[in-house]
Design an enzyme around this catalytic site. Sequence first.
Site, PDB file in Angstrom:
ATOM      1  N   GLY A 150       0.655  -1.282  -0.668  1.00 14.05           N
ATOM      2  CA  GLY A 150       0.013  -0.011  -0.278  1.00 14.05           C
ATOM      3  C   GLY A 150       0.844   1.101  -0.127  1.00 14.05           C
ATOM      4  O   GLY A 150       1.686   1.254  -0.222  1.00 14.05           O
ATOM      5  N   SER A 151       0.302   2.139   0.693  1.00 10.47           N
ATOM      6  CA  SER A 151       0.935   3.717   0.729  1.00 10.47           C
ATOM      7  C   SER A 151       2.405   3.687   1.874  1.00 10.47           C
ATOM      8  O   SER A 151       2.282   3.171   2.881  1.00 10.47           O
ATOM      9  CB  SER A 151      -0.505   4.623   0.765  1.00 10.47           C
ATOM     10  OG  SER A 151      -0.433   4.253   1.849  1.00 10.47           O
ATOM     11  N   THR A 192       0.400   4.783   5.292  1.00 10.30           N
ATOM     12  CA  THR A 192      -0.089   3.689   5.818  1.00 10.30           C
ATOM     13  C   THR A 192       0.796   2.502   6.119  1.00 10.30           C
ATOM     14  O   THR A 192       1.046   2.219   7.571  1.00 10.30           O
ATOM     15  CB  THR A 192      -1.436   2.904   5.108  1.00 10.30           C
ATOM     16  OG1 THR A 192      -2.016   3.844   4.049  1.00 10.30           O
ATOM     17  CG2 THR A 192      -2.053   1.960   5.599  1.00 10.30           C
ATOM     18  N   GLY A 193       1.933   2.516   5.057  1.00 12.52           N
ATOM     19  CA  GLY A 193       3.093   1.829   5.916  1.00 12.52           C
ATOM     20  C   GLY A 193       3.835   2.107   7.128  1.00 12.52           C
ATOM     21  O   GLY A 193       3.950   0.904   7.656  1.00 12.52           O
ATOM     22  N   GLU A 228       5.850  -3.306   1.019  1.00  9.79           N
ATOM     23  CA  GLU A 228       5.670  -2.762  -0.508  1.00  9.79           C
ATOM     24  C   GLU A 228       4.677  -1.851  -0.553  1.00  9.79           C
ATOM     25  O   GLU A 228       4.079  -1.872  -0.526  1.00  9.79           O
ATOM     26  CB  GLU A 228       5.355  -4.431  -1.679  1.00  9.79           C
ATOM     27  CG  GLU A 228       5.678  -5.689  -1.416  1.00  9.79           C
ATOM     28  CD  GLU A 228       7.246  -4.958  -2.099  1.00  9.79           C
ATOM     29  OE1 GLU A 228       7.453  -4.847  -3.175  1.00  9.79           O
ATOM     30  OE2 GLU A 228       7.669  -6.543  -1.801  1.00  9.79           O
ATOM     31  N   GLU A 269       4.069  10.888  -5.009  1.00 13.83           N
ATOM     32  CA  GLU A 269       3.455   9.791  -5.931  1.00 13.83           C
ATOM     33  C   GLU A 269       2.095  10.062  -6.471  1.00 13.83           C
ATOM     34  O   GLU A 269       1.345  10.620  -5.362  1.00 13.83           O
ATOM     35  CB  GLU A 269       3.751   8.108  -5.787  1.00 13.83           C
ATOM     36  CG  GLU A 269       2.759   7.593  -6.046  1.00 13.83           C
ATOM     37  CD  GLU A 269       2.415   5.882  -5.320  1.00 13.83           C
ATOM     38  OE1 GLU A 269       2.795   6.154  -4.197  1.00 13.83           O
ATOM     39  OE2 GLU A 269       2.846   4.892  -5.845  1.00 13.83           O
TER      40      GLU A 269
HETATM   41  P1  NDP Z   1      -3.598   2.054   1.873  1.00 16.59           P
HETATM   42  O1  NDP Z   1      -1.883   2.823   2.125  1.00 16.59           O
HETATM   43  O2  NDP Z   1      -4.176   3.378   1.251  1.00 16.59           O
HETATM   44  O3  NDP Z   1      -3.749   0.943   1.736  1.00 16.59           O
HETATM   45  C1  NDP Z   1      -3.791  -0.158   1.496  1.00 16.59           C
HETATM   46  C2  NDP Z   1      -3.769  -1.578   2.534  1.00 16.59           C
HETATM   47  O4  NDP Z   1      -3.900  -1.009   3.663  1.00 16.59           O
HETATM   48  C3  NDP Z   1      -5.729  -1.290   2.378  1.00 16.59           C
HETATM   49  O5  NDP Z   1      -6.483  -2.140   1.976  1.00 16.59           O
HETATM   50  C4  NDP Z   1      -6.322  -0.521   3.730  1.00 16.59           C
HETATM   51  O6  NDP Z   1      -7.914  -0.293   3.973  1.00 16.59           O
HETATM   52  C5  NDP Z   1      -5.058  -0.375   3.895  1.00 16.59           C
HETATM   53  N1  NDP Z   1      -5.460  -0.069   5.503  1.00 16.59           N
HETATM   54  C6  NDP Z   1      -5.846   1.106   5.623  1.00 16.59           C
HETATM   55  N2  NDP Z   1      -4.940   2.098   6.908  1.00 16.59           N
HETATM   56  C7  NDP Z   1      -4.910   0.282   6.922  1.00 16.59           C
HETATM   57  C8  NDP Z   1      -3.728   0.619   8.971  1.00 16.59           C
HETATM   58  N3  NDP Z   1      -4.326   1.512   9.272  1.00 16.59           N
HETATM   59  N4  NDP Z   1      -3.579  -0.251   9.093  1.00 16.59           N
HETATM   60  C9  NDP Z   1      -3.468  -1.269   8.305  1.00 16.59           C
HETATM   61  N5  NDP Z   1      -3.784  -1.359   6.756  1.00 16.59           N
HETATM   62  C10 NDP Z   1      -4.855  -0.406   6.754  1.00 16.59           C
HETATM   63  O7  NDP Z   1      -2.879   2.162  -0.332  1.00 16.59           O
HETATM   64  P2  NDP Z   1      -3.602   1.985  -1.521  1.00 16.59           P
HETATM   65  O8  NDP Z   1      -4.362   0.812  -1.157  1.00 16.59           O
HETATM   66  O9  NDP Z   1      -4.231   3.611  -1.639  1.00 16.59           O
HETATM   67  O10 NDP Z   1      -2.817   1.850  -2.713  1.00 16.59           O
HETATM   68  C11 NDP Z   1      -2.017   2.996  -3.346  1.00 16.59           C
HETATM   69  C12 NDP Z   1      -0.357   2.380  -2.641  1.00 16.59           C
HETATM   70  O11 NDP Z   1      -0.337   1.241  -3.087  1.00 16.59           O
HETATM   71  C13 NDP Z   1       0.589   3.195  -3.830  1.00 16.59           C
HETATM   72  O12 NDP Z   1       0.692   4.141  -2.708  1.00 16.59           O
HETATM   73  C14 NDP Z   1       0.566   2.132  -4.296  1.00 16.59           C
HETATM   74  O13 NDP Z   1       2.235   3.044  -4.829  1.00 16.59           O
HETATM   75  C15 NDP Z   1       1.216   1.460  -3.653  1.00 16.59           C
HETATM   76  N6  NDP Z   1       1.615   0.054  -4.155  1.00 16.59           N
HETATM   77  C16 NDP Z   1       2.689  -0.470  -3.670  1.00 16.59           C
HETATM   78  C17 NDP Z   1       3.716  -2.076  -4.515  1.00 16.59           C
HETATM   79  C18 NDP Z   1       4.124  -2.763  -4.635  1.00 16.59           C
HETATM   80  O14 NDP Z   1       4.443  -3.450  -4.581  1.00 16.59           O
HETATM   81  N7  NDP Z   1       5.476  -1.531  -3.967  1.00 16.59           N
HETATM   82  C19 NDP Z   1       2.242  -2.681  -5.297  1.00 16.59           C
HETATM   83  C20 NDP Z   1       0.569  -1.886  -5.507  1.00 16.59           C
HETATM   84  C21 NDP Z   1       0.347  -0.899  -4.751  1.00 16.59           C
HETATM   85  P3  NDP Z   1      -8.944   0.555   2.592  1.00 16.59           P
HETATM   86  O15 NDP Z   1      -8.319   0.844   1.601  1.00 16.59           O
HETATM   87  O16 NDP Z   1      -9.881   0.000   3.369  1.00 16.59           O
HETATM   88  O17 NDP Z   1      -8.648   1.794   3.806  1.00 16.59           O
END
Ligand code: NDP
Length: 493
Positions: free
Chosen positions: A245-246, A249-250, A267, A397
């Site tokens: 994810g982002s 959040t990561g 990731e 990004e």
């Molecule tokens: P987010 O970080 O917003 O969310 C990722 C996941 O985490 C979602 O399922 C989200 O749930 C969940 N989440 C949100 N808050 C928390 C928390 N506090 N604790 C645990 N889990 C949580 O990312 P996006 O979904 O917006 O995805 C886009 C991002 O992912 C971009 O930055 C992109 O670059 C990155 N990405 C990286 C990849 C890689 O391999 N390096 C591949 C693909 C994407 P919910 O959506 O329900 O809030």
Amino acid sequence: MPDIQLLPETSAFLDRPHSQFIAGEAIAASGETFDVINPATEAAIATVGAASSDELNQAVAAAKTCFNDVWADFNPYARGQILNKLADLIEQNGEEIAQLETLSSGKSINLARLFEVQQSALFLRYFASWTTKINGETMQPSLPSMAGEKYSAFTLRQHIGVVAAIVPWNFPLMIAIWKLGAALACGCTVVLKPSEFTPLTVLKLAELARQAGLPDGALNIINGKGDIGEALVKHPDVKKVSFTGSVQTGMKVNQTAAQDMTRCTLELGGKNSAVLLHDADIDRAVGALLQLGYIHQGQVCAAPERIYVPNDRIDELLDKFSAALSQAPIGSPMDESNVFGPISNKPQYEKVLSYLQYAKDHGQLVYGGEPFDQDGLYITPALVKASSAEDVLMQQETFGPILTVMGYDDESELLELINNTPYGLGTSLWTNNLSAAMRMIPKIESGTVWINLHTMVDPAVPFGGVKQSGIGREFGSAFIDEYTELKSVMMAY
Ligand code: NDP
């Protein structure tokens, strides 16, 4: 062309109520629900129940029981057979999966068929082939013997236990497969949380996994927003978190996991560069980057967002890019003739529009970047010319259909520009100058460097980021380190 026809199976799946998948069963929603929105029309297409904390506990308990009683001791060959069977079922149900994916993420139906179906099956078969090859090593202890005794030592690779897999909305099924394929191949069990925007295809996958013979509890799905993801990471019976994810959040996930010393793979995002060296064939690079930079409306973690080109060729590049973009059809993702579709969800649409407004306000927009005058979250792909290396669009990004171009003169300036962001996921060099490429590769701060290609992710090649783009690697044999614990055994004789 008209939209493709929905399969009766797709309509039936959308019409069913959805909720959590725990211990091999799709359970009925017990409380709050949320809608899945089709970004091409902004209409609700399905309803999904959000997990309560009781349901979260049930899912982790099911995964723990399955790990302890069944999956950890499951014959490795049989584990592989189940994963291969699941890959077969993904292909057999491919059109339904692709349609569900396109309707919930706005990804073109062609891409959904290619990535979410074909590549998901391919990655799963790759992981299946590893189940019989997860081994420790023998080694010879090196210290001298005290009283004539001898020593021997070996390591065991032991599956970690329950894995929390948290995935984003851009490639929900494929990224889920990356995580659960690796975890299940190593003998771990999984609780998976998809994004609230795209829960449907992983729910379908859980049903197929049961059909493939995966024991109940080996794969559980819980739905909801970030709070349920956070509660999952905090759960004491979760032994490993695999998050995509982002960066924002990561970082939170990493801090939460660290409180319990739970292992964590991250990731995260990227601000990836595609770099045309002085000898680059601009026509070839433009053709490729048009596909790779704007694929799925740029919502790809490894997609190029920054393009560097020699200063004396920047106008040629901008002209050729603008001409190529004007020819690319944009419209309904269920129409096979369209190349571009809508942005996947409203918050992301608004984020992309705000970056485009910034580019307009600063006189940087060269082409596109306009919202469509129709229902749906459409924006024409945009081309931007940066004013400086510190520009917002060179630093942050966007995760959208925006490529930002900047000129350079020499190699040392270029290396500084490439490394001038907090991210480090992927960089491509476009050149036939082997000496220049080999000089630059070690100096580029990036998990992957591609030469004359970009964004290619292969199950046999480790993938991950440096700097803020993440911690850990997926694929190759690298994933085994992430899902197993090494136990050392020493003996005297
Ligand atoms: P987010 O970080 O917003 O969310 C990722 C996941 O985490 C979602 O399922 C989200 O749930 C969940 N989440 C949100 N808050 C928390 C928390 N506090 N604790 C645990 N889990 C949580 O990312 P996006 O979904 O917006 O995805 C886009 C991002 O992912 C971009 O930055 C992109 O670059 C990155 N990405 C990286 C990849 C890689 O391999 N390096 C591949 C693909 C994407 P919910 O959506 O329900 O809030």
